[in-house]
Design an enzyme around this catalytic site. Structure first.
Site, short mmCIF file in Angstrom:
data_model
loop_
_atom_site.label_atom_id
_atom_site.label_comp_id
_atom_site.label_asym_id
_atom_site.label_seq_id
_atom_site.Cartn_x
_atom_site.Cartn_y
_atom_site.Cartn_z
N GLY A 1 66.28 35.09 28.48
CA GLY A 1 66.46 34.19 29.57
C GLY A 1 67.70 34.81 30.75
O GLY A 1 67.87 35.96 30.40
N GLU B 1 65.52 40.99 37.88
CA GLU B 1 64.44 42.11 38.28
C GLU B 1 63.92 42.78 36.98
O GLU B 1 62.59 43.15 37.19
CB GLU B 1 64.90 42.77 39.57
CG GLU B 1 63.99 43.63 40.15
CD GLU B 1 62.75 42.56 40.74
OE1 GLU B 1 61.65 43.14 40.68
OE2 GLU B 1 63.12 41.59 41.21
N HIS C 1 63.54 41.90 33.73
CA HIS C 1 62.71 41.02 33.21
C HIS C 1 61.44 40.87 34.06
O HIS C 1 60.08 41.02 33.54
CB HIS C 1 63.12 39.71 32.91
CG HIS C 1 64.34 39.71 32.14
ND1 HIS C 1 65.65 39.31 32.55
CD2 HIS C 1 64.56 39.93 30.73
CE1 HIS C 1 66.46 39.31 31.51
NE2 HIS C 1 65.91 39.76 30.45
N MET D 1 70.23 46.83 34.95
CA MET D 1 70.33 45.43 35.34
C MET D 1 70.50 45.02 34.12
O MET D 1 69.68 45.49 32.91
CB MET D 1 68.98 45.08 36.08
CG MET D 1 68.92 45.29 37.63
SD MET D 1 67.91 44.18 38.29
CE MET D 1 68.06 44.75 40.07
N SER E 1 71.61 40.91 32.14
CA SER E 1 72.24 39.63 32.08
C SER E 1 73.65 39.59 31.70
O SER E 1 74.38 38.94 32.36
CB SER E 1 71.42 38.59 31.09
OG SER E 1 69.99 38.62 31.17
N ARG E 2 73.98 40.54 31.05
CA ARG E 2 75.39 40.58 30.73
C ARG E 2 76.29 41.35 31.68
O ARG E 2 77.54 41.16 31.66
CB ARG E 2 75.81 41.48 29.13
CG ARG E 2 75.25 40.47 27.92
CD ARG E 2 75.38 41.30 26.51
NE ARG E 2 75.33 40.61 25.69
CZ ARG E 2 74.32 40.71 24.70
NH1 ARG E 2 73.47 41.58 24.94
NH2 ARG E 2 74.36 39.98 23.56
#
Lengths: 199, 199
Positions: free
Chosen positions: A31, A35, A37, A184, A186-187
């Site tokens: 989740g 971009e 993903h 890129m 999420s972290r």
């Protein structure tokens, strides 16, 4: 687009699609979609009749002192992005659904798990291999798409799918970068402006 | 009755049966079939449209000093028995097909593998869980039938199928005994008349 929370329902949907001759592409994620993903979803969308993505922050791939609790989450934002990319189903199981009381089965890919990220994080790759096996068994994909940002993970899943006779094609996609060149992730949310610049 | 030696062909046949709405029962064996195995086949036959059995003497579940090389084999005799029981396909892969160069993925069921047969034979249950996962992924059964003679093995497969979200019903059948009360086993062949009497 449907949201499926139960393992049994996910498997039933997958059997139904397969029974009607549809091919299934699958993009597993934790989740907080970016971009990178979305590029995996577009690849999956272009290859198969049905596109499934999963959103599951998997506790078995985090070490005891890692960032499980503060891992960023935004289900509503993710849902909107999935809808835009033409996702047919989000598989969104709870931790209790995936790892009930008494859970005790794990998948290990021996040599690929050593070195690089595996050296520092001994349980990490066992958790990744285990959760992906479980997700694959519920979603029954023909094709799954991973980012090459996590290169060792992509190689591990390819090896596992071959060794376990899963009959799943494991596609790797190039890393997507921010305009300033950072990969890129999420972290990246954890980075302060100054840290971000150094990264 | 067909004999299938390749993983890819087995998976294709399974997909084809499932695509036509057939249910699949599966009895994995190491061959040298006796009445115990045949009772599992009859149970499978009664439950599903298609009955598959596998014959594979699995090296990863034998310890270094165990009886892998002298394990009894009789493929032609087994074939005749399968035909009599209405088996649709014998899955009969080679060791090289199952464990090619570079193979490195294993499934472990942690607590059930300890104690009893697991204490003396540390790699045994890892080998059983691994080979059954591979066989299940190729045969794609709805139901699999095991003998309760190997009680710990049956419990292990049930646990694994549940933990891994396989969606397979794991049926256990009572032990079949010789007229003198000895549990039937391919390894009874190793017993001398005197040892047999004591057993």
């Amino acid at each position: 687009m449907i949201v499926v929370k139960s393992i049994g329902e996910m498997r039933k949907r997958a059997d139904d699609w397969r029974g009607r001759g549809k091919t299934i592409a699958f993009v597993p994620t934790m989740g907080f979609l970016h971009e990178g993903h979305l590029s995996l979803m577009r690849e999956g969308r272009s290859r198969c009749d049905v596109l499934v993505t999963s959103i599951f922050v998997n506790p078995t791939q985090f070490g005891p002192n890692e960032d499980l609790d503060k891992y960023p989450r935004d289900f509503e934002g993710d849902e909107a992005k999935c809808r835009t990319e033409g996702v047919d189903a989000i598989y969104y199981p709870s931790v209790d659904e995936m790892y009930p009381e008494g859970y005790q089965t794990y998948v290990t890919v021996e040599r690929i798990s050593l070195g690089l990220c595996g050296g520092d994080r001994p349980v990490h790759f066992r958790g990744v291999a285990t959760v992906c096996t479980k997700l694959f068994n519920a979603v029954k994909p023909h094709v799954t798409v991973f980012g090459q940002k996590d290169y060792q993970q992509w190689q591990l899943i390819r090896r596992m799918a071959a060794d376990m006779d899963m009959g799943i094609e494991v596609v790797g996609m190039p890393t997507v970068r921010e305009s300033d060149g950072l990969a890129m992730s999420s972290r990246n949310k954890y980075l302060s402006p100054d840290e971000r610049k150094r990264a």
